[in-house]
Design a protein around this motif. Sequence first.
Motif, PDB file in Angstrom:
ATOM      1  N   ASP A 108       0.883  -1.156   0.000  1.00 50.46           N
ATOM      2  CA  ASP A 108       0.000   0.000   0.000  1.00 50.46           C
ATOM      3  C   ASP A 108       0.918   1.202   0.000  1.00 50.46           C
ATOM      4  OD1 ASP A 108      -1.503   2.221   0.631  1.00 50.46           O
ATOM      5  OD2 ASP A 108      -2.947   1.097   1.808  1.00 50.46           O
ATOM      6  N   ASP A 109       1.094   1.825  -1.112  1.00 43.77           N
ATOM      7  CA  ASP A 109       2.143   2.848  -1.224  1.00 43.77           C
ATOM      8  C   ASP A 109       1.956   4.039  -0.290  1.00 43.77           C
ATOM      9  OD1 ASP A 109       0.057   3.765  -2.729  1.00 43.77           O
ATOM     10  OD2 ASP A 109       1.089   3.586  -4.651  1.00 43.77           O
ATOM     11  N   GLY A 133       9.643   3.893  -3.257  1.00 45.64           N
ATOM     12  CA  GLY A 133      10.417   3.843  -4.494  1.00 45.64           C
ATOM     13  C   GLY A 133      10.578   2.436  -5.049  1.00 45.64           C
ATOM     14  N   PHE A 134      11.776   2.128  -5.522  1.00 42.43           N
ATOM     15  CA  PHE A 134      12.031   0.838  -6.171  1.00 42.43           C
ATOM     16  C   PHE A 134      11.761  -0.329  -5.236  1.00 42.43           C
ATOM     17  CE2 PHE A 134      14.755   3.673  -8.757  1.00 42.43           C
ATOM     18  CZ  PHE A 134      14.115   3.480  -9.968  1.00 42.43           C
ATOM     19  N   GLN A 135      12.062  -0.100  -3.939  1.00 42.44           N
ATOM     20  CA  GLN A 135      11.870  -1.162  -2.951  1.00 42.44           C
ATOM     21  C   GLN A 135      10.381  -1.543  -2.872  1.00 42.44           C
ATOM     22  OE1 GLN A 135      12.893   0.080   0.970  1.00 42.44           O
ATOM     23  NE2 GLN A 135      13.362  -2.003   1.648  1.00 42.44           N
ATOM     24  N   ALA A 136       9.532  -0.517  -2.851  1.00 42.74           N
ATOM     25  CA  ALA A 136       8.093  -0.754  -2.782  1.00 42.74           C
ATOM     26  C   ALA A 136       7.617  -1.480  -4.033  1.00 42.74           C
ATOM     27  CB  ALA A 136       7.366   0.575  -2.624  1.00 42.74           C
ATOM     28  N   GLU A 137       8.082  -1.030  -5.192  1.00 48.44           N
ATOM     29  CA  GLU A 137       7.647  -1.653  -6.443  1.00 48.44           C
ATOM     30  C   GLU A 137       8.099  -3.106  -6.502  1.00 48.44           C
ATOM     31  OE1 GLU A 137       5.479   0.112  -8.371  1.00 48.44           O
ATOM     32  OE2 GLU A 137       5.786   1.385  -6.619  1.00 48.44           O
ATOM     33  N   ILE A 180      -0.341   9.369 -13.275  1.00 49.74           N
ATOM     34  CA  ILE A 180       0.877   8.583 -13.457  1.00 49.74           C
ATOM     35  C   ILE A 180       1.354   8.075 -12.098  1.00 49.74           C
ATOM     36  CG2 ILE A 180       3.274   8.615 -14.270  1.00 49.74           C
ATOM     37  CD1 ILE A 180       1.444   9.154 -16.563  1.00 49.74           C
ATOM     38  N   VAL A 181       1.522   6.772 -11.985  1.00 51.26           N
ATOM     39  CA  VAL A 181       2.043   6.172 -10.750  1.00 51.26           C
ATOM     40  C   VAL A 181       3.260   5.333 -11.115  1.00 51.26           C
ATOM     41  CG1 VAL A 181       1.542   4.689  -8.773  1.00 51.26           C
ATOM     42  CG2 VAL A 181      -0.268   6.081  -9.765  1.00 51.26           C
ATOM     43  N   GLY A 182       4.383   5.556 -10.430  1.00 53.48           N
ATOM     44  CA  GLY A 182       5.593   4.795 -10.707  1.00 53.48           C
ATOM     45  C   GLY A 182       6.045   4.938 -12.156  1.00 53.48           C
ATOM     46  N   GLY A 183       5.792   6.119 -12.734  1.00 50.54           N
ATOM     47  CA  GLY A 183       6.261   6.394 -14.087  1.00 50.54           C
ATOM     48  C   GLY A 183       5.376   5.863 -15.196  1.00 50.54           C
ATOM     49  N   LYS A 184       4.251   5.247 -14.831  1.00 50.77           N
ATOM     50  CA  LYS A 184       3.356   4.693 -15.860  1.00 50.77           C
ATOM     51  C   LYS A 184       1.945   5.168 -15.623  1.00 50.77           C
ATOM     52  CE  LYS A 184       5.744   0.330 -16.706  1.00 50.77           C
ATOM     53  NZ  LYS A 184       5.798  -1.058 -16.284  1.00 50.77           N
TER      54      LYS A 184
END
Lengths: 362, 228
Positions: free
Chosen positions: A93-94, A101-105, A137-141
Motif C-alpha cells: 500500500d504505497d 520507491g524501487f523497494q516498494a515496487e 501517473i504512478v511509478g512512471g506509468k
Amino acid sequence: MATTARPETFYDVMRRQGVTRRSFLKFCGLTASALALGPEFIGTIAHAMETKPRTPVLWLHGLECTCCSESFIRSAHPLAKDVVLSMLSLDYDDTLMAAAGFQAEAMLEDTMQKYKGRYILAVEGNPPLNEDGMFCIVGGKPFVERLRYAAKDAAAIIAWGSCASNGCVQAARPNPTQATPIHKVITDKPIIKVPGCPPIAEVMTGVVTYMLAFDKIPELDAQGRPKMFYGQRIHDKCYRRPHFDAGQFVEHWDDEAARKGYCLYKVGCKGPTTYNACSTVRWNNGVSFPIQSGHGCIGCSEENFWDKGSFYDRVTELNVFGVEANADKVGLAAAGAVGVGIAAHAAVSIAKKKDHEKETQE
Amino acid sequence: MASIETLSQPIYVYEKPVRLWHWINALAIVALAVTGFLIAWPPVVTSGEASDHYLMGYIRFVHFSSGYVLAVGLVGRAYWALVGNRYARELFAPRVHDAYWWQALLHEVRWYLFLVEEPRKHAGHNPLAGLAMFLFYVLGSVFMIVTGFALYGEGLGSGSWAANAFGWVLPALGGSQQVHSLHHLGMWYLVVFTLIHVYVAVREQHLSRQSVTTTMIDGWRVWKDDRP
C-alpha cells in the motif's frame, strides 16, 4: 530459526505482530458480531485464521483524494484495524507501507508472483482514460496500465469508495480526464464495490476481514455492493424517521424545527435515496453521522451524486433536458402550455359553432 | 371492422366493468397525483411530539394503496380486453396496420385543426383518441406502475416482492433519486393527458355527431344524425 514448510497463516502473522492469543480470540468474536454472524462463527473464524494460508492484499491508489485510506485507518474496530493494517503493510500500500520507491515496487512484483491468482487487489481511486491515461501517473506509468497489470492475477478486486465504484467527483460532468470506475476497465474479475466518499471505516475493515476470514466474496446486491452494509437506505434506519412519518420537517436551517432535530427531508436530505450503513454504524467510533449533526445526507455513496442537482433540494434539478429545471417546473410549463392551448381551441370551437348555427338559421 | 360506421341505432360500447374501471381509475389517479405531490412537497406539522402525529404516514398510505388500485385495475382492464367486447380491446391495440385507420386519424386531426366541417362517426374510439389513450394512458400508467413499485420496494426492503420484481429499475434508470424525479415527471405526463382527455371528451359530446361523455356513464353510443 523455526521455519516450517507449511505456508504462513493469518494467526502466524498476528502472533508475529505481537497479538496475544487472548486478543486474537477477541478479534474473532468482534469480527463475527460486526458481520452479524452468530456466536458459533467465532470458532469458525478462529479455525480459518489458524489454518488457512493468509491471503495478501495489494492496495493501489489511482485518481483519488486518499479519504478512503484516511477513513480506513480510523476504524473503531482496533483489533481488526491493527491486524488488517499490519497485513496490508506486509504486502503493498504505497501510502501506508514503510518501503518506498524501487523497494516498494519490488514488493508489489514479489507478492504478485508469489501469490499469483490468490491475492486481493484493493483499488482506491480510478483510472482516467483520456490522453492514454496520462492524467494519473504512478511509478512512471499511467495508472490504468498498472491497474490492468495488477488485476490480471488477482482473485478478486475491492473497489474502495465512490471513485473506484462510480467515478466520483473527478468523473462529474464534463469529466475532462474521462475518469472511469474500475468495473468498466476490469471486466473479467469479481469486483466488490464499497461506495461512499469515503466509505465508513468499519464497513471497509468488515469487508476485508470477511474476505480474509472466509476466503470468499460477501453476498453482493445487483450493483455489486455487499448486502450486509448496503442493503438498506439511510432513511430506513434513521433516528429522525419518526419526525418524517409525523410530518415534522425542517424548512430553514435556523428554524425551530431545526433546533428540535426534526426530519431534514424538505431541506434536501438524500437519506431516502441513499444506500449505506451511516444511520446504523455511524462515524468516528459511532459518535455521529451527518443527519445527527444537523445536516442532510448528500448521498455520497450513490452513483453520480454530484451531477444530480442541489444537496439542499428535495425535488432536484433534472439534467436530462440540458437545462436547469426540476420535474415541477417542466410539468407546470407543459400543463400550462396545454391549458392555454385548450382554452384557445375551445374558444375557436365555440365561435365556429355559433357561425355554423347562424348560417343554418339564415 | 366496418370501414365507416353507418348505423343510426345506438350501440352498446362500454360494458359495465369498463365503465366501473374508468371511474375508479379516475379517482385513483386524482388521489395518486395529489398525494404524490404532497410527498414531494409535504405539509408541515409543527406541534407536539412525533408520536402524536402520522401525517406523512397517512399521505404515503393513500398513495401506496391508490397505486395498488391503479395497478390491479390495469391488470383487470387488460383481462377484460381479452374477454369483453371488441371495443374493450381498442385501448391496448391502436390499429396501426390498418390503412383506413390512418386515413381516419388524419381526418380527425384535420377536424381538430378546423379544416373539415364535421368529424366522422366512430363506434369505439376515434383513431386520434385511441392513439392518445395508448401513448399517454397505457404507456404512461405502465411507466408509473413500474417505477412506482420500484420505489415502493425500497421501503418494503430487499427481498420483498416489489424489490424482487421491480428493483432492477432503479440502477437501470440511474438510481433511486433519478427514478423519483422521473416518477414525478410521469405524474405531469398524466396530468397533461387528463387535461386534454377531459377537454376533448366534453368537446366531442357537444360538437361531434355522437355521444361521448354520456357513453362512459351508461355505456351506449348514441348518434345525433343518421347520415354515414
